[in-house]
Design a protein around this motif. Structure first.
Motif, PDB file in Angstrom:
ATOM      1  N   HIS A   1       0.757  -1.201   0.221  1.00 36.28           N
ATOM      2  CA  HIS A   1       0.028   0.489  -0.295  1.00 36.28           C
ATOM      3  C   HIS A   1       0.606   1.699   0.435  1.00 36.28           C
TER       4      HIS A   1
ATOM      5  N   ASP B   1       1.484   4.889   1.369  1.00 38.63           N
ATOM      6  CA  ASP B   1       2.158   4.590   3.205  1.00 38.63           C
ATOM      7  C   ASP B   1       2.792   3.447   4.082  1.00 38.63           C
ATOM      8  N   ASP B   2       2.720   2.300   3.358  1.00 42.63           N
ATOM      9  CA  ASP B   2       3.075   1.182   4.194  1.00 42.63           C
ATOM     10  C   ASP B   2       4.810   1.903   4.362  1.00 42.63           C
TER      11      ASP B   2
ATOM     12  N   HIS C   1      -0.661  -8.151   3.850  1.00 47.84           N
ATOM     13  CA  HIS C   1       1.006  -7.495   3.469  1.00 47.84           C
ATOM     14  C   HIS C   1       1.410  -8.628   4.414  1.00 47.84           C
TER      15      HIS C   1
HETATM   16 ZN   LIG Z   1      -0.192  -1.507   3.872  1.00 43.22          ZN
END
Ligand SMILES: [Zn+2]
Length: 220
Positions: free
Chosen positions: A12, A14-15, A125
């Protein structure tokens, strides 16, 4: 360690900023190129900004722009993998791994940063990280990059022990803060925490230390 090219692989936008922007900044300060392979555009996310500025139809456009801004702050390249948010766990792991293997080899990565499968809270994840490991297993031992895995779930240290690599990222805190801030639609709660400077806040303290487990090839 002599790093030639670091690849960060998470699902994602922002990860990378929450989980690895300190170590990313450390690499960049040492002149190591960093590329973020971002699995999805996080288009199924529930956060739409505060005040709300996105909806389900427009969220992917915003998140793509936010990621571009974070990448500018961190001085890294981004490669979008183009998978659909919240569906990675349903992709056949073999095809994900084949895609990742090609990219890891074409970048000649010396280190790959991803989540710790099974300890990463979100099914996307766990699934992408498991595919990263499978991809690296299929690379000849002499060309294999190191894999550093980021565990998130509560209490993971009780099961996994102390992480192998622990970085105090205080010297890169400004970069990390700017990268998190770039993710406007996702970062609201965290920015409030940061701005309140609540030193006792555990979540905030956790952001200031980045730790990773080194993957080692299982021989069984
Ligand atoms: Zn994430």
């Amino acid at each position: 360690m002599n790093n030639k090219h670091a690849l960060v692989i998470f699902p994602h936008p922002d990860d990378e900023s929450f989980g690895a922007s300190g170590i990313i900044s450390k690499f960049r300060s040492e002149g190591v190129p960093v590329t973020y392979l971002c699995g999805t555009l996080g288009e199924m996310g529930r956060n739409m900004g505060n005040p709300v500025f996105a909806n389900r139809e427009t969220l992917s456009t915003f998140r793509k722009r936010e990621l571009e801004e974070a990448a500018r702050q961190l001085d890294i390249n981004v490669e979008l993998l183009g998978y659909r948010d919240k569906t990675l766990e349903f992709e056949p792991i073999e095809s994900l791994a084949a895609d990742l293997k090609k990219r890891i080899q074409s970048h000649r990565a010396s280190v790959v940063i991803t989540h710790y499968p099974g300890y990463a809270v979100h099914p996307d994840h766990d699934a992408l990280a498991a595919a990263v490991i499978k991809a690296v297993e299929q690379i000849d031992p002499g060309e294999r990059p190191e894999v550093w895995m980021h565990a998130i779930s509560n209490g993971h240290e009780e099961k996994l022990g102390e992480p192998d690599l622990i970085f105090d990222i205080a010297p890169y805190w400004d970069k990390k803060e700017a990268a998190i801030r770039a993710h406007l639609s996702q970062a609201d709660g965290m920015m409030q925490l940061i701005e309140n400077h609540d030193q006792r806040n555990e979540q905030l303290q956790r952001l200031k230390r980045e730790s990773f487990y080194r993957w080692t090839l299982s021989t069984t």
